[in-house]
Write a protein that holds these residues in place. Structure first.
Motif, PDB file in Angstrom:
ATOM      1  N   GLU A 457      35.437  19.175  42.074  1.00  0.00           N
ATOM      2  CA  GLU A 457      36.681  19.512  41.338  1.00  0.00           C
ATOM      3  C   GLU A 457      36.343  20.093  40.001  1.00  0.00           C
ATOM      4  N   PRO A 458      36.207  21.271  39.674  1.00  0.00           N
ATOM      5  CA  PRO A 458      35.889  21.920  38.356  1.00  0.00           C
ATOM      6  C   PRO A 458      36.522  21.301  37.189  1.00  0.00           C
ATOM      7  N   GLU A 459      37.753  21.220  37.282  1.00  0.00           N
ATOM      8  CA  GLU A 459      38.424  20.390  36.165  1.00  0.00           C
ATOM      9  C   GLU A 459      37.937  19.218  35.724  1.00  0.00           C
ATOM     10  N   LEU A 460      37.794  18.402  36.797  1.00  0.00           N
ATOM     11  CA  LEU A 460      37.075  17.097  36.624  1.00  0.00           C
ATOM     12  C   LEU A 460      35.638  17.194  36.012  1.00  0.00           C
ATOM     13  N   GLY A 461      35.039  18.191  36.358  1.00  0.00           N
ATOM     14  CA  GLY A 461      33.577  18.414  35.905  1.00  0.00           C
ATOM     15  C   GLY A 461      33.709  18.848  34.234  1.00  0.00           C
ATOM     16  N   ARG A 462      34.743  19.479  33.917  1.00  0.00           N
ATOM     17  CA  ARG A 462      34.833  20.026  32.745  1.00  0.00           C
ATOM     18  C   ARG A 462      35.083  18.961  31.590  1.00  0.00           C
ATOM     19  N   ILE A 463      36.011  17.950  32.255  1.00  0.00           N
ATOM     20  CA  ILE A 463      36.635  16.773  31.517  1.00  0.00           C
ATOM     21  C   ILE A 463      35.475  15.808  31.204  1.00  0.00           C
ATOM     22  N   VAL A 464      34.519  15.762  32.379  1.00  0.00           N
ATOM     23  CA  VAL A 464      33.420  14.771  32.039  1.00  0.00           C
ATOM     24  C   VAL A 464      32.390  15.406  31.108  1.00  0.00           C
ATOM     25  N   ALA A 465      32.325  16.461  31.021  1.00  0.00           N
ATOM     26  CA  ALA A 465      31.253  17.316  30.307  1.00  0.00           C
ATOM     27  C   ALA A 465      31.837  17.152  28.767  1.00  0.00           C
TER      28      ALA A 465
END
Length: 599
Positions: A457-465
């Protein structure tokens, strides 16, 4: 099917009772549940205690071989995986696949286990330990660990997570082995191969939180409760329905120990287990583990990772403790790291105090009720040296957490030179605690171990970063070098380079680790667990430290200046760097010596 994901060596025929149990599920929340099993739709009946089970008889074709299955809750058409699934061959969002661990042909019948006392642990991450990043490819490197002198192989979490690669702490199917590692059959092969080489296995398990993607447990019942930890919603250990949630955790622990022949569990971040009940989950888990150990006739070990500095975890129940075998002591790492690097930023600040490392060696904890400036309060409790043994504290000079907590995932081996790595090895391996070596440390690998994820999930990846950047900013650490966890190169950079151990200084350091571990095993005083038999002298300004264990002296020069110590020598057991023995012991820059003193 992936070649690493074959089923058990021989699949026994399931009885109707076994099949019925497989398709049962605890689920207080839904009003109706249908099981999808192979080509069949099977209505489940709610029984007392909120367990749903199919009515027998079940289709006979399900009694042979493995099949995919899932549950439909109420009128939702989306099939959900089994909360106790042992396999997720197509990912954590898809149907489960049956797997019977009893079908594996174990060859470890002569294995009698290994106790933690006197042992050496080796921590590894399966995805980066070998080029292929699988359980079966990891077997190819087990002989290296045997030659090194390792007793326990500790695997970072292997339970199923969303994506192809991850540190493992985002798992959502606690009973399933991650498919990209090879699945449950490959896991059994790995444990079996370890045992045949005399290596015990510790599995890192995460019971304090669930990953952010693929967690369907709340759809079934009250697995989570109000409140949040660093990693998400709290596990329900003490609210309504918590009896079954605790049983879910304990059964999972026993599954690793019994069905997969694992020898111990490392319990992740137990300080995040919010448990107000009279009998704590950790106490209950220790009792059940000891009971299983007696039944199996081999030692089973529980080791807690804890930020509490509370010796109650490893104190015997008769003395008011929880009865775990061991716990991590980060204080050793912090004090040693500051001594080696001079870095006193963030949570390292208190460990720049004079005598910090000496105190940890003498007493186990630095913060034992003392003021912690990082926390803004007093922290910890003293260890009772009369009832606690040194081996109950697991220590390291580097581990996955400490490396990953550095901005670019830098290992200690990239922050100091080889001359300094040797005294770090000497003190870690020959100190009074149980040493743990992080993969590649033994040869001073230059590969980083960066924090990596592969969230689809791109949004989850962005939040983690973004979350990583915020964490480092709070520490006042440089965020410019923080890699993107979602970048596949972050994962690839973290793989070990197995050509390094044969090269130059890497090979020399590896040889020293082998000597030190052999020395620890052959000199009784170096595994003596009694704090009363330890004394430490140090001068932080001059840069030296002497650890005495009975008649054995371990001498370290942390400075780049020559120091002279009035220490008599009967025989020399180990040296690194420039060492002289005229009228005492002279240590050159970053030198170390281990000697036996005359009686």
């Amino acid at each position: 099917m992936h070649p690493e994901q074959d089923g058990p060596a021989s699949q026994p025929r399931r009885t109707q009772d076994q099949l019925r149990e497989l398709l049962s599920v605890w689920a207080p929340n839904p009003a109706k549940i249908t099981a999808l099993a192979g080509d069949h739709r099977i209505e489940l009946i709610k029984e007392p205690g909120d367990w749903w089970r199919p009515a027998a008889p079940l289709p006979e074709d399900l009694q042979h071989g493995d099949f995919d299955y899932a549950f439909l809750l109420d009128d939702d058409p989306t099939p959900l995986p089994d909360p106790r699934s042992r396999r997720q061959p197509n990912g954590v969002h898809e149907r489960s696949r049956s797997y019977d661990p009893a079908g594996f042909g174990w060859q470890d019948q002569q294995w009698t286990g290994r106790q933690l006392a006197g042992g050496v642990i080796y921590e590894l991450h399966l995805g980066t330990f070998s080029p292929d990043g699988t359980l079966r490819s990891a077997i190819d490197h087990l002989d290296h660990l045997v030659e090194l002198g390792i007793d326990f192989v500790e695997l970072m979490p292997v339970n199923a997570f969303n994506g192809d690669h991850n540190w493992g702490y985002d798992g959502v199917d606690w009973y399933a082995v991650q498919e990209s590692y090879g699945g449950p059959a490959a896991y059994q092969e790995f444990v079996d191969a370890c045992h045949q080489r005399g290596l015990a296995v510790i599995q890192d398990v995460v019971y304090n939180h669930l990953g952010p993607s693929g967690n369907y447990l709340p759809r079934f019942g009250p697995y989570l409760t109000t409140g949040r930890s660093t990693w998400g919603d709290l596990i329900n250990l003490d609210g309504p329905g918590s009896d079954e949630v605790r049983r879910f955790i304990i059964d999972n622990a026993l599954t690793w120990l019994r069905d997969y022949h694992v020898d111990g569990l490392r319990l992740d971040a137990v300080h995040a287990l919010m448990d107000s009940r009279a009998q704590k989950l950790l106490e209950e888990l220790a009792i059940e583990t000891d009971t299983l150990s007696a039944q199996l006739g081999r030692p089973l070990t529980l080791i807690a990772e804890s930020d509490l500095n509370d010796p109650k975890l490893i104190t015997a129940p008769a003395a008011g403790g929880y009865g775990l075998a061991g716990q991590w002591s980060d204080d050793f790492h912090h004090a040693l790291y500051v001594r080696l690097t001079g870095d006193s930023s963030g949570y390292y600040s208190d460990f720049a105090a004079d005598g910090a490392l000496a105190k940890v060696l003498r007493r186990g904890f630095f913060h034992d009720g003392s003021y912690s400036s990082f926390r803004g309060r007093s922290h910890g409790r003293p260890i009772d040296a009369a009832t606690t043994a040194g081996w109950q504290l697991v220590v390291c000079s580097d581990n996955h957490d400490q490396i990953g907590n550095r901005a670019a995932g830098e290992r200690l081996s990239t922050k100091i030179d080889f001359d300094q790595l040797r005294p770090a090895a000497v003190l870690t391996v020959l100190g009074p605690f149980t040493p743990m070596i992080f993969m590649g440390e033994e040869w001073g690998t230059r590969t980083p171990f960066q924090f990596f994820t592969s969230h689809p999930e791109p949004e989850l990846g962005r939040i983690v970063a973004e979350g990583r950047l915020e964490e480092f900013a709070k520490m006042d650490w440089d965020t410019s070098q923080v890699p993107d966890p979602q970048d596949p190169q972050t994962f690839r950079r973290s793989k070990l380079d197995w050509t390094e151990p044969t090269r130059d200084e890497h090979a020399e350091l590896l040889a020293d680790y082998r000597k030190l571990i052999k020395l620890r095993r052959t000199v009784p005083e170096l595994t003596d667990p009694r704090f009363a038999h330890i004394s430490v002298d140090s001068d932080d300004d001059a840069g030296w430290l002497v650890l005495r264990r009975g008649p054995i002296s371990v001498m370290i020069n942390f400075s780049d200046r020559t120091v002279h110590l009035d220490e008599r020598t009967e025989s020399v057991l180990f040296e690194s760097g420039a060492v002289g023995h005229d009228d005492g012991v002279t240590l050159g820059r970053y030198a170390a010596a281990v000697v036996r003193r005359p009686c």
